[in-house]
Design an enzyme around this catalytic site. Structure first.
Site, short mmCIF file in Angstrom:
data_model
loop_
_atom_site.label_atom_id
_atom_site.label_comp_id
_atom_site.label_asym_id
_atom_site.label_seq_id
_atom_site.Cartn_x
_atom_site.Cartn_y
_atom_site.Cartn_z
N GLY A 5 -44.48 4.90 -10.94
CA GLY A 5 -44.72 3.99 -12.25
C GLY A 5 -43.18 4.24 -12.87
O GLY A 5 -43.02 4.24 -14.25
N VAL A 29 -50.13 3.89 -5.47
CA VAL A 29 -50.45 5.30 -5.08
C VAL A 29 -51.94 5.53 -4.76
O VAL A 29 -52.29 6.71 -4.45
CB VAL A 29 -49.98 6.18 -6.51
CG1 VAL A 29 -48.54 6.29 -6.78
CG2 VAL A 29 -50.81 5.61 -7.89
N ASN A 86 -45.89 9.89 -11.76
CA ASN A 86 -45.95 9.27 -13.33
C ASN A 86 -46.93 8.31 -13.44
O ASN A 86 -47.64 7.99 -14.29
CB ASN A 86 -44.55 9.06 -13.68
CG ASN A 86 -44.63 8.18 -15.16
OD1 ASN A 86 -45.18 8.80 -16.06
ND2 ASN A 86 -44.34 6.89 -14.89
N SER A 98 -50.72 15.44 -19.75
CA SER A 98 -50.86 14.89 -21.21
C SER A 98 -51.29 16.08 -21.93
O SER A 98 -52.16 17.00 -21.29
CB SER A 98 -51.93 13.66 -20.89
OG SER A 98 -52.44 13.52 -22.27
N TYR A 152 -59.65 10.27 -18.24
CA TYR A 152 -58.35 10.57 -18.32
C TYR A 152 -58.00 11.82 -18.47
O TYR A 152 -57.22 12.70 -18.01
CB TYR A 152 -57.65 9.78 -19.62
CG TYR A 152 -56.22 9.95 -19.85
CD1 TYR A 152 -55.36 9.25 -18.90
CD2 TYR A 152 -55.79 10.72 -20.63
CE1 TYR A 152 -54.17 9.36 -18.98
CE2 TYR A 152 -54.37 10.77 -20.80
CZ TYR A 152 -53.49 10.10 -20.14
OH TYR A 152 -52.11 10.17 -20.20
N ALA A 154 -60.00 14.80 -18.00
CA ALA A 154 -60.16 15.55 -16.91
C ALA A 154 -59.52 15.29 -15.94
O ALA A 154 -59.20 16.41 -15.31
CB ALA A 154 -61.96 15.03 -16.82
N ALA A 155 -58.92 14.36 -15.57
CA ALA A 155 -57.90 14.19 -14.39
C ALA A 155 -56.70 14.87 -14.72
O ALA A 155 -55.91 15.71 -13.98
CB ALA A 155 -57.91 12.66 -14.02
#
Length: 265
Positions: free
Chosen positions: A20, A73, A99, A150, A173, A175-176
């Site tokens: 990224g 990815v 990223n 994050s 998002y 949770a990941a």
């Protein structure tokens, strides 16, 4: 006499891969690595966009030799091709920055299972996949892995900030990204015998230009940060420089929050 800070922060002769790397935040990461002298490999699904960024780095000067590569990815085959290129052309890898991210804006009400699994795949599974395949190239090189997490990996979004789904933060998002933080700590432990440091950076809030057009939303975001403003991509350069160089050689398993103080309350 001990080494100077300038010597410790030099990346001359080092090779860095940034997934990224041509994106909103990834661009600044590539810039700082190039500024410190690294060979920067910029990777994303849009190889032409990566090449544009490589051209800009080359125009800026510096000692490194930069390269663009197409990378998905979510594809084991694509990651394998990228790793083989690194082995053939550079002989190894010193810095890996995980990223890459893409996904839909979703609220709890709007998200479905396909959205959920896609975000887990891109945000979390890809970090495992990239690290697993790049690991052999990094053994014994005093290498560094930086996972971009994050603020929402360790705090919850305030539902009062969001209105509808245009700028919503999906539950998948956070949770990941929380998984990324735990994987970072795990890898810091288990890769330490191979002289590999593993750390995370948790940015927030760094809204894209199109999001910044919604001034009412921007003001709500500003009010959430103790510094009273939003982040700029260049403000990630310091954390990336620290964790990728010998200036951070005794730092591993940590999460550096670059969030204007958002997470303190």
């Amino acid at each position: 006499m001990s080494r100077s800070l300038n010597e410790m922060m030099s990346l001359r002769g080092k090779t860095a891969l940034i997934s990224g790397g041509a994106g909103y935040l990834g661009t600044a990461m590539c810039e700082v690595l190039a500024e410190l002298g690294a060979n920067v490999v910029i990777a994303s699904r849009d190889a032409s966009k990566c090449q544009t960024q490589v051209d800009l780095l080359d125009e800026a000067g510096g000692e490194g030799s930069h390269r663009a590569v197409g990378l998905d990815v979510a594809s084991q085959a694509s990651v394998s091709e990228c790793v083989q290129m690194l082995r053939d052309e550079y002989g190894g890898l010193d810095i890996l920055i995980n990223n890459a991210w893409s996904g839909k804006k979703n609220s709890w009400a709007s998200i479905n299972e396909d959205d959920w699994y896609n975000d887990i795949e891109i945000c979390l599974n890809s970090v495992f996949r990239m690290t697993k395949q790049c690991h052999p190239l990094m053994v014994g090189r005093s290498a560094s892995i930086i996972n971009i997490a994050s603020m929402y990996g360790h705090i919850a979004p305030d539902y009062r900030v969001y209105d509808g789904t245009d700028h919503a933060n999906p539950p998948s998002y956070g949770a990941a990204k929380a998984g990324v933080l735990q994987l970072t700590r795990y890898l810091a432990s288990f890769l330490s015998p191979d002289a590999i440091r593993v750390n995370a950076i948790s940015p927030g809030a760094f809204p894209h230009a199109i999001t910044r057009e919604n001034e009412a939303f921007m003001q709500r975001l500003r009010e959430k940060a103790p510094l009273g403003r939003l982040g700029q991509p260049e403000e990630l350069k310091g954390a990336v420089a620290l964790l990728s160089t010998d200036a951070g050689a005794y730092i591993t398993g940590q999460n550096i929050c670059v969030d204007g103080g958002w997470g303190v309350w």
